[in-house]
Design an enzyme around this catalytic site. Structure first.
Site, short mmCIF file in Angstrom:
data_model
loop_
_atom_site.label_atom_id
_atom_site.label_comp_id
_atom_site.label_asym_id
_atom_site.label_seq_id
_atom_site.Cartn_x
_atom_site.Cartn_y
_atom_site.Cartn_z
N GLY A 21 60.18 75.78 -82.07
CA GLY A 21 60.45 75.88 -80.64
C GLY A 21 60.28 77.28 -80.13
N ALA A 22 59.21 77.94 -80.57
CA ALA A 22 59.08 79.39 -80.37
C ALA A 22 58.41 79.79 -79.06
CB ALA A 22 58.29 79.99 -81.54
N ASN A 23 57.98 78.83 -78.24
CA ASN A 23 57.20 79.22 -77.07
C ASN A 23 58.03 79.55 -75.84
OD1 ASN A 23 57.20 76.08 -77.32
ND2 ASN A 23 57.01 76.48 -75.12
N GLY A 25 62.47 80.24 -74.19
CA GLY A 25 63.89 80.36 -74.42
C GLY A 25 64.27 81.26 -75.57
N GLY A 27 63.65 80.77 -78.62
CA GLY A 27 62.57 80.85 -79.59
C GLY A 27 61.62 81.99 -79.34
N SER A 138 75.61 75.16 -82.01
CA SER A 138 76.16 75.39 -80.67
C SER A 138 77.67 75.28 -80.71
CB SER A 138 75.61 74.34 -79.69
OG SER A 138 76.31 74.35 -78.47
N TYR A 164 74.62 65.26 -78.12
CA TYR A 164 74.31 66.67 -78.37
C TYR A 164 75.34 67.28 -79.31
CZ TYR A 164 73.29 71.60 -77.52
OH TYR A 164 72.98 72.93 -77.67
#
Length: 298
Positions: A21-23, A25, A27, A138, A164
């Site tokens: 998820g590096a693209n 936020g 990440g 979280s 979540y």
């Protein structure tokens, strides 16, 4: 509060890291910091085009590879293509409080993406890992009393926030059992967890409720810290001399913001029996097991 920040990262020249998820936020903030410190960072993303756009703005060595954590076939393809050693695996990607849906393999999307996808990815890559596995959890793990082992997909009783919370509790139990297994095998690899507090990212605003999305947008503006501050606990867990199974988060009030520090977790997140049970369930659901060989001291 601690004043540790990304400029305190050690020299990571010659190290390789994967950030899921590096693209965007947390990440992209994690990727930028690791690359500036000299690491070669692989952006593991669902949309390679967006990944390449993000990578172009990063100063340092990067590579983009496709990974869809909501599709176990994609996870296997990613892992099977990996060659060479891997110093850091950052399990960062996730979805938060979304309307009910299923992954390609039929799992509730939050449990399937946030936990099962990373569970499979980690175990498939573990023979290559030489340093650490850091999984982003979280403070929302406190909103559940335990994993619904009888109904992990929450079929017939789905709630976005309950799902979540369960997935984030699963992240912590996964880290606990992974560390136990690594230690038992004599591996120097360490498993740690981190959480960002309240960080303004694009995770918020996908609840399906216009009112809740608006409230979260207000919180992002007036309460949250930015994604770079939110990434600090992950970076701290990835590079500082901490015991396996450590949990890092912001040290401010309510762990909402502040510098990175060791933080507490609920009794449910510290239960070794539940961690083992979740591991067994995860193996059954994904068909992926702890590898026969992991890195051991030379």
């Amino acid at each position: 509060m601690t004043n540790w920040n990304a400029t305190d990262l050690p020299d990571l020249t010659g190290r390789t890291a994967i950030v899921t998820g590096a693209n965007s936020g947390l990440g992209i903030a994690t990727t930028e910091a690791l690359a500036r410190a000299g690491a070669r960072v692989v952006l593991a993303v669902r949309d390679p085009e967006r990944g390449r756009a993000a990578a172009r703005a990063v100063q340092g060595s990067t590579e983009v590879r496709r990974l869809d954590l909501a599709d176990l076939a994609s996870v296997r393809e990613f892992a099977e293509s990996w060659t060479g050693e891997l110093d850091l695996l950052i399990n960062n990607a996730g979805v938060m409080a979304i309307p009910e849906s299923q992954t390609k393999d039929g799992f509730e999307t939050q449990f399937g993406t946030n936990h099962l996808g990373h569970f499979a990815l980690t175990n498939l890559l573990l023979p290559h890992v030489t340093g650490r596995v850091v999984t982003v959890s979280s403070g929302a793990h406190r909103r559940t009393k335990g994993i619904r082992f009888d109904n992990p997909n929450l079929t017939g009783e789905y709630s976005p926030w309950s799902a979540y919370a369960q997935s984030k509790l699963a992240n912590l139990l996964f880290t606990l059992e992974l560390q136990r297994r690594l230690a038992a095998s004599g591996s120097p690899v360490r498993a740690l967890a981190a959480h960002p507090g309240w960080a303004a990212t694009n995770l918020q605003g996908r609840s399906g409720s216009a009112v809740l999305n608006k409230l979260m947008a207000i919180g992002n503006r007036f309460i949250a810290q930015d994604n770079h501050a939110g990434a600090l606990p992950t970076l701290y867990a990835a590079t500082q001399d901490l015991p396996g199974a450590s949990y890092v988060g912001p040290d401010g009030p309510g762990e909402m913001r502040g510098g990175p520090a060791l933080v507490g977790r609920t009794a449910a997140a510290s239960d070794p029996a539940a961690a083992k049970r979740l591991w067994t369930l995860s193996e059954e659901l994904t068909g992926v097991t702890f590898p026969a060989k992991v890195k051991t001291p030379k």
